[in-house]
Write a protein that holds these residues in place. Structure first.
Motif, PDB file in Angstrom:
ATOM      1  N   GLY A   1       0.788  -1.233   0.000  1.00 34.92           N
ATOM      2  CA  GLY A   1       0.000   0.000   0.000  1.00 34.92           C
ATOM      3  C   GLY A   1       0.812   1.271   0.000  1.00 34.92           C
ATOM      4  O   GLY A   1       0.250   2.370  -0.093  1.00 34.92           O
ATOM      5  N   ASN A   2       2.142   1.156   0.114  1.00 34.84           N
ATOM      6  CA  ASN A   2       2.984   2.350   0.239  1.00 34.84           C
ATOM      7  C   ASN A   2       4.267   2.211  -0.558  1.00 34.84           C
ATOM      8  O   ASN A   2       4.864   1.138  -0.619  1.00 34.84           O
ATOM      9  N   THR A   3       4.698   3.310  -1.162  1.00 33.45           N
ATOM     10  CA  THR A   3       6.009   3.393  -1.810  1.00 33.45           C
ATOM     11  C   THR A   3       6.543   4.791  -1.536  1.00 33.45           C
ATOM     12  O   THR A   3       6.036   5.778  -2.073  1.00 33.45           O
ATOM     13  N   GLN A   4       7.557   4.887  -0.661  1.00 33.42           N
ATOM     14  CA  GLN A   4       8.069   6.187  -0.242  1.00 33.42           C
ATOM     15  C   GLN A   4       9.584   6.133  -0.070  1.00 33.42           C
ATOM     16  O   GLN A   4      10.126   5.112   0.355  1.00 33.42           O
ATOM     17  N   VAL A   5      10.248   7.247  -0.390  1.00 33.98           N
ATOM     18  CA  VAL A   5      11.656   7.451  -0.050  1.00 33.98           C
ATOM     19  C   VAL A   5      11.686   8.474   1.080  1.00 33.98           C
ATOM     20  O   VAL A   5      11.152   9.581   0.940  1.00 33.98           O
ATOM     21  N   ILE A   6      12.286   8.093   2.195  1.00 34.78           N
ATOM     22  CA  ILE A   6      12.157   8.852   3.444  1.00 34.78           C
ATOM     23  C   ILE A   6      13.536   9.130   4.033  1.00 34.78           C
ATOM     24  O   ILE A   6      14.445   8.296   3.934  1.00 34.78           O
ATOM     25  N   ALA A   7      13.687  10.279   4.661  1.00 34.08           N
ATOM     26  CA  ALA A   7      14.903  10.577   5.425  1.00 34.08           C
ATOM     27  C   ALA A   7      14.498  11.330   6.694  1.00 34.08           C
ATOM     28  O   ALA A   7      13.507  12.066   6.706  1.00 34.08           O
ATOM     29  N   TYR A   8      15.276  11.137   7.752  1.00 31.40           N
ATOM     30  CA  TYR A   8      14.964  11.758   9.047  1.00 31.40           C
ATOM     31  C   TYR A   8      15.575  13.152   9.159  1.00 31.40           C
ATOM     32  O   TYR A   8      16.718  13.373   8.759  1.00 31.40           O
ATOM     33  N   SER A   9      14.801  14.082   9.712  1.00 32.08           N
ATOM     34  CA  SER A   9      15.311  15.424   9.998  1.00 32.08           C
ATOM     35  C   SER A   9      14.436  16.088  11.046  1.00 32.08           C
ATOM     36  O   SER A   9      13.214  16.148  10.894  1.00 32.08           O
ATOM     37  N   GLN A  10      15.064  16.559  12.117  1.00 36.54           N
ATOM     38  CA  GLN A  10      14.390  17.366  13.141  1.00 36.54           C
ATOM     39  C   GLN A  10      13.106  16.711  13.650  1.00 36.54           C
ATOM     40  O   GLN A  10      12.022  17.277  13.587  1.00 36.54           O
ATOM     41  N   GLN A  11      13.270  15.505  14.173  1.00 39.25           N
ATOM     42  CA  GLN A  11      12.193  14.744  14.808  1.00 39.25           C
ATOM     43  C   GLN A  11      10.993  14.511  13.881  1.00 39.25           C
ATOM     44  O   GLN A  11       9.836  14.529  14.296  1.00 39.25           O
ATOM     45  N   CYS A  12      11.314  14.259  12.607  1.00 38.63           N
ATOM     46  CA  CYS A  12      10.269  13.950  11.632  1.00 38.63           C
ATOM     47  C   CYS A  12      10.872  13.107  10.510  1.00 38.63           C
ATOM     48  O   CYS A  12      11.995  13.365  10.074  1.00 38.63           O
ATOM     49  N   TYR A  13      10.137  12.105  10.070  1.00 35.54           N
ATOM     50  CA  TYR A  13      10.548  11.339   8.895  1.00 35.54           C
ATOM     51  C   TYR A  13       9.981  12.033   7.661  1.00 35.54           C
ATOM     52  O   TYR A  13       8.791  11.976   7.392  1.00 35.54           O
ATOM     53  N   ARG A  14      10.863  12.718   6.927  1.00 36.82           N
ATOM     54  CA  ARG A  14      10.447  13.516   5.773  1.00 36.82           C
ATOM     55  C   ARG A  14      10.334  12.644   4.525  1.00 36.82           C
ATOM     56  O   ARG A  14      11.214  11.822   4.253  1.00 36.82           O
ATOM     57  N   ILE A  15       9.274  12.845   3.770  1.00 27.23           N
ATOM     58  CA  ILE A  15       9.067  12.088   2.537  1.00 27.23           C
ATOM     59  C   ILE A  15       9.699  12.855   1.375  1.00 27.23           C
ATOM     60  O   ILE A  15       9.256  13.942   1.026  1.00 27.23           O
ATOM     61  N   PHE A  16      10.741  12.263   0.782  1.00 25.53           N
ATOM     62  CA  PHE A  16      11.437  12.900  -0.341  1.00 25.53           C
ATOM     63  C   PHE A  16      10.752  12.597  -1.662  1.00 25.53           C
ATOM     64  O   PHE A  16      10.763  13.408  -2.575  1.00 25.53           O
ATOM     65  N   GLY A  17      10.211  11.403  -1.779  1.00 22.82           N
ATOM     66  CA  GLY A  17       9.540  11.000  -3.009  1.00 22.82           C
ATOM     67  C   GLY A  17       8.607   9.842  -2.719  1.00 22.82           C
ATOM     68  O   GLY A  17       8.772   9.134  -1.722  1.00 22.82           O
ATOM     69  N   GLU A  18       7.624   9.659  -3.593  1.00 23.85           N
ATOM     70  CA  GLU A  18       6.650   8.586  -3.376  1.00 23.85           C
ATOM     71  C   GLU A  18       5.949   8.260  -4.685  1.00 23.85           C
ATOM     72  O   GLU A  18       6.161   8.921  -5.709  1.00 23.85           O
ATOM     73  N   THR A  19       5.107   7.241  -4.660  1.00 20.55           N
ATOM     74  CA  THR A  19       4.322   6.915  -5.836  1.00 20.55           C
ATOM     75  C   THR A  19       3.213   7.944  -6.016  1.00 20.55           C
ATOM     76  O   THR A  19       2.657   8.448  -5.040  1.00 20.55           O
ATOM     77  N   LEU A  20       2.911   8.230  -7.258  1.00 19.06           N
ATOM     78  CA  LEU A  20       1.842   9.180  -7.565  1.00 19.06           C
ATOM     79  C   LEU A  20       0.497   8.474  -7.752  1.00 19.06           C
ATOM     80  O   LEU A  20      -0.533   9.131  -7.842  1.00 19.06           O
ATOM     81  N   ASP A  21       0.529   7.136  -7.842  1.00 21.44           N
ATOM     82  CA  ASP A  21      -0.733   6.414  -8.027  1.00 21.44           C
ATOM     83  C   ASP A  21      -0.770   5.154  -7.165  1.00 21.44           C
ATOM     84  O   ASP A  21      -1.159   5.216  -6.012  1.00 21.44           O
ATOM     85  N   ILE A  22      -0.343   4.010  -7.719  1.00 19.16           N
ATOM     86  CA  ILE A  22      -0.404   2.773  -6.935  1.00 19.16           C
ATOM     87  C   ILE A  22       0.968   2.441  -6.360  1.00 19.16           C
ATOM     88  O   ILE A  22       2.003   2.880  -6.864  1.00 19.16           O
ATOM     89  N   ALA A  23       0.957   1.635  -5.287  1.00 17.73           N
ATOM     90  CA  ALA A  23       2.211   1.235  -4.644  1.00 17.73           C
ATOM     91  C   ALA A  23       2.858   0.094  -5.422  1.00 17.73           C
ATOM     92  O   ALA A  23       2.201  -0.626  -6.173  1.00 17.73           O
ATOM     93  N   VAL A  24       4.156  -0.102  -5.202  1.00 15.62           N
ATOM     94  CA  VAL A  24       4.884  -1.126  -5.951  1.00 15.62           C
ATOM     95  C   VAL A  24       4.354  -2.521  -5.618  1.00 15.62           C
ATOM     96  O   VAL A  24       4.214  -3.372  -6.503  1.00 15.62           O
ATOM     97  N   GLY A  25       4.025  -2.767  -4.355  1.00 13.65           N
ATOM     98  CA  GLY A  25       3.486  -4.078  -3.982  1.00 13.65           C
ATOM     99  C   GLY A  25       2.144  -4.335  -4.637  1.00 13.65           C
ATOM    100  O   GLY A  25       1.846  -5.454  -5.080  1.00 13.65           O
ATOM    101  N   ASN A  26       1.320  -3.294  -4.714  1.00  9.90           N
ATOM    102  CA  ASN A  26       0.024  -3.403  -5.366  1.00  9.90           C
ATOM    103  C   ASN A  26       0.197  -3.689  -6.855  1.00  9.90           C
ATOM    104  O   ASN A  26      -0.543  -4.491  -7.440  1.00  9.90           O
ATOM    105  N   CYS A  27       1.174  -3.055  -7.459  1.00 12.61           N
ATOM    106  CA  CYS A  27       1.482  -3.267  -8.882  1.00 12.61           C
ATOM    107  C   CYS A  27       1.853  -4.729  -9.135  1.00 12.61           C
ATOM    108  O   CYS A  27       1.321  -5.370 -10.059  1.00 12.61           O
ATOM    109  N   LEU A  28       2.756  -5.268  -8.314  1.00 14.92           N
ATOM    110  CA  LEU A  28       3.185  -6.655  -8.479  1.00 14.92           C
ATOM    111  C   LEU A  28       2.047  -7.633  -8.195  1.00 14.92           C
ATOM    112  O   LEU A  28       1.852  -8.611  -8.922  1.00 14.92           O
ATOM    113  N   ASP A  29       1.287  -7.363  -7.122  1.00 10.77           N
ATOM    114  CA  ASP A  29       0.180  -8.257  -6.746  1.00 10.77           C
ATOM    115  C   ASP A  29      -0.883  -8.313  -7.837  1.00 10.77           C
ATOM    116  O   ASP A  29      -1.420  -9.384  -8.145  1.00 10.77           O
TER     117      ASP A  29
END
Length: 366
Positions: A155-183
């Motif tokens: 259900g999720n596809t995200q590239v994340i990095a930590y900064s200042q007590q928050c997991y920041r999302i740098f990039g993600e899927t614009l539609d379906i998640a990779v697992g959903n695509c494969l399934d």
């Protein structure tokens, strides 16, 4: 240039041992895990029990049926976890549950169990973000310090990095998640859902011999996966496609299901490696941590490893005990929150299907 000052962690060493029960049920996996934090700073996995709702080949799992599975198996899974850990609910310090994101009906079913146990045994509740649970358990198991996180699941596809007590999302899927695509493609070619469609695609891809052209859709730091799924499905109606493999009269120009699995994996994983490398370059990190169910895929780990080594870095990943949705990751993130003084009041123990990773205050990290 002065050296960077290492910030002191706000998470103090516990004066006594703390034990948490974690309950996970955001999709078709029902998990219960019990974790222990000791005064010497170590973490112990006491038990990690999981039961999966598996549907027939060609079918996905519906929220209502998945929720019913969770209700039927909840007591069995929790009792099994308690038995393997050698503790009772009276020994538990807090009960952590998945607040979101996920499928609504399964989430609510597990949250109801958590509330009931909280009231029966007078234990505090801690609502946990599913994505943060994956990250914290991945960090704990692998020892990664400050990695770029690739979170890939059904259900999720995200590239994340930590900064200042928050997991920041740098990039993600614009539609379906990779697992959903494969399934979904596994359902198109009628692969079994046991143990999981993604695992069976991985095995079929190892037999593929032909890399077919498919859309490569990275948009800045984001990816789009719905088009590549449609294009891969389109090959199954091509006159060259042989669902049962080549026959004696066929020439060399044929397409097999194994070729499609191979092509889909290679193209999608290349897109994920690209956006992860961009995030590493942006923040100057040399560590990659892969979490989520698709993170078990050995080909993804191999491709990410090649990229990381070229940058003088390392890739960290866990096995199926911690990659695939489980209760112990919820227990870990919940206990970290609880030790920082956070509890979820009963009136606010609702579920949120769209609970963003960057909405969580990561109070336990500097």
């Amino acid at each position: 240039m002065p050296g960077r000052v290492k910030k002191r962690s706000p998470l103090k060493a516990p004066e006594r041992a703390y034990i948490a029960l974690g309950l996970e049920g955001s999709a078709n996996k029902l998990g219960a895990g019990i974790i222990k934090h000791t005064p010497d700073g170590s973490t112990h996995v006491l038990s990690n029990v999981r039961h999966t709702y598996i549907t027939p080949p060609g079918e996905g799992f519906l929220p209502r049926d998945t929720a019913q599975h969770h209700r039927e198996w909840a007591l069995t899974v929790i009792n099994d976890a308690l038995s393997k850990a050698g503790v009772s609910l009276h020994d538990i310090d807090c009960i952590a549950f998945t607040k979101g994101p996920g499928m609504g009906a399964p989430l609510v079913s597990v949250a109801l169990v958590a509330r009931t146990l909280s009231l029966l045994y007078n234990k505090p509740l801690v609502g946990v973000n599913h994505c943060v649970g994956h990250i914290e358990m991945g960090r704990q198991v692998t020892g990664a310090q400050n990695p770029v996180v690739l979170y890939v699941s059904g259900g999720n596809t995200q590239v994340i990095a930590y900064s200042q007590q928050c997991y920041r999302i740098f990039g993600e899927t614009l539609d379906i998640a990779v697992g959903n695509c494969l399934d979904r493609f596994a359902r198109v070619i009628n692969l079994s859902n046991d143990p999981s469609p993604g695992y069976n695609i991985e095995q079929e891809a190892k037999k593929g011999k032909r890399l077919l052209p498919l859309p490569y859709t990275t948009k800045g730091m984001d990816v789009s996966l719905s088009g590549i799924l449609t294009s891969t499905e389109a090959y199954t109606t091509d006159k060259r496609f042989r669902a049962n493999g080549p026959s004696a009269g066929d020439g060399g120009d044929i397409i097999t299901p194994q070729d499609l699995c191979f092509s889909l994996q290679e193209t999608v994983f290349a897109m994920l490696v690209e956006i992860t490398e961009r995030a590493m370059a942006h923040i100057g990190s040399k560590e990659v941590l892969i979490v989520g169910g698709v993170g078990c895929n050995e080909r993804l780990q191999e491709m990410m490893g090649v990229m990381a080594r070229e940058r003088g870095g390392n890739v960290f990943a866990t096995d199926e005990r911690f990659c695939i949705d489980n209760g112990i990751m919820i227990a870990q993130a919940g206990l970290l929150s609880f030790r920082m003084g956070y509890e979820t009041p009963l009136a606010k123990s609702t579920c949120t299907q769209r609970f963003r990773t960057d909405q969580v205050h990561v109070a336990w990290r500097a």
